[in-house]
Enzyme design. Structure first.
Site, PDB file in Angstrom:
ATOM      1  N   TYR A 111       0.836  -1.198   0.000  1.00 20.26           N
ATOM      2  CA  TYR A 111       0.000   0.000   0.000  1.00 20.26           C
ATOM      3  C   TYR A 111       0.870   1.246   0.000  1.00 20.26           C
ATOM      4  CZ  TYR A 111      -3.820  -3.179   1.038  1.00 20.26           C
ATOM      5  OH  TYR A 111      -4.730  -4.195   0.972  1.00 20.26           O
ATOM      6  N   ASN A 134     -12.692  -0.958  -4.715  1.00 18.98           N
ATOM      7  CA  ASN A 134     -12.602  -1.282  -6.144  1.00 18.98           C
ATOM      8  C   ASN A 134     -13.797  -2.146  -6.548  1.00 18.98           C
ATOM      9  OD1 ASN A 134     -11.873  -2.145  -8.723  1.00 18.98           O
ATOM     10  ND2 ASN A 134     -10.327  -3.560  -7.967  1.00 18.98           N
ATOM     11  N   CYS A 142      -6.776  -5.454  -7.579  1.00 15.13           N
ATOM     12  CA  CYS A 142      -6.530  -4.997  -6.212  1.00 15.13           C
ATOM     13  C   CYS A 142      -5.955  -6.114  -5.339  1.00 15.13           C
ATOM     14  CB  CYS A 142      -7.805  -4.420  -5.608  1.00 15.13           C
ATOM     15  SG  CYS A 142      -9.238  -5.493  -5.717  1.00 15.13           S
ATOM     16  N   HIS A 143      -6.083  -7.362  -5.786  1.00 18.03           N
ATOM     17  CA  HIS A 143      -5.510  -8.481  -5.018  1.00 18.03           C
ATOM     18  C   HIS A 143      -3.983  -8.448  -5.011  1.00 18.03           C
ATOM     19  CE1 HIS A 143      -5.843  -9.964  -9.195  1.00 18.03           C
ATOM     20  NE2 HIS A 143      -4.755 -10.670  -8.924  1.00 18.03           N
ATOM     21  N   GLU A 169      -1.559 -16.695  -9.995  1.00 15.98           N
ATOM     22  CA  GLU A 169      -0.722 -15.871 -10.869  1.00 15.98           C
ATOM     23  C   GLU A 169       0.756 -16.235 -10.753  1.00 15.98           C
ATOM     24  OE1 GLU A 169      -1.481 -11.677 -10.483  1.00 15.98           O
ATOM     25  OE2 GLU A 169      -3.559 -11.882 -11.165  1.00 15.98           O
TER      26      GLU A 169
END
Length: 178
Positions: A111, A134, A142-143, A169
């Site tokens: 962040y 979001n 946003c993850h 991912e």
């Protein structure tokens, strides 16, 4: 399941529900663009009546394109989404959401790093709040935002889904979530 034909008025909202490995996703189109991708038990979920009528995914081109690209994402073939968005938020939220789209697939930022990238290094909490609001998760990733020490912190769809998406991912085989 009851569906109706999608209205042609571009101000009208419509939605559909599509399956995914992280559970059902509610896709909402408003003003001709994707306005929402919501998971079950999503934090900050708008009132369902704002989603408009439920239609078949094939009844609206934005719904069809979104579902197709999400299927490609979960198949490992799509890393960046090319979907017209129609999201509502403050100017700051819009800036945060735009910056989220710049985080590469499979990578994370904190962040604080995101706040610094926005030119507001002391705004990490505000970035966190905007991140949590979001409305188009996965599409706007946003993850990929984590705590300063790399820890899993809040996610509107739940920490288990965040962990799943990040693992996916990074090439870790993931079980299907509820």
């Amino acid at each position: 399941m009851t569906t109706t034909t999608a209205p042609t008025d571009t101000d009208t909202s419509v939605h559909t529900i599509t399956d995914s490995p992280v559970g059902p996703l509610t896709l909402v189109v408003r003003r001709g663009g994707l306005a929402g991708v919501y998971m079950t038990e999503q934090r900050h979920l708008p009132a369902p009546e704002t989603f408009g009528p439920r239609v078949a995914v094939t009844d609206h081109p934005v719904l069809a394109r979104t579902a197709e690209q999400l299927a490609g994402y979960f198949a490992g073939d799509v890393r960046d989404f090319d979907i017209d968005l129609s999201v509502s938020g403050t100017a700051f939220q819009q800036r945060v959401w735009a910056a989220l789209r710049d985080i590469p697939y499979g990578e994370t930022v904190s962040y604080g790093e995101l706040a610094a990238a926005l030119g507001q290094p002391t705004a990490s909490r505000a970035v966190g709040l905007a991140n949590g609001r979001n409305p188009v998760s996965i599409i706007v990733p946003c993850h990929r935002v984590v705590g300063a020490n790399g820890s899993m912190t809040g996610y509107g769809g739940g920490i288990d889904r965040k962990r799943w998406l990040l693992g996916f991912e990074n090439g870790t085989r993931q079980p299907v979530l509820g």
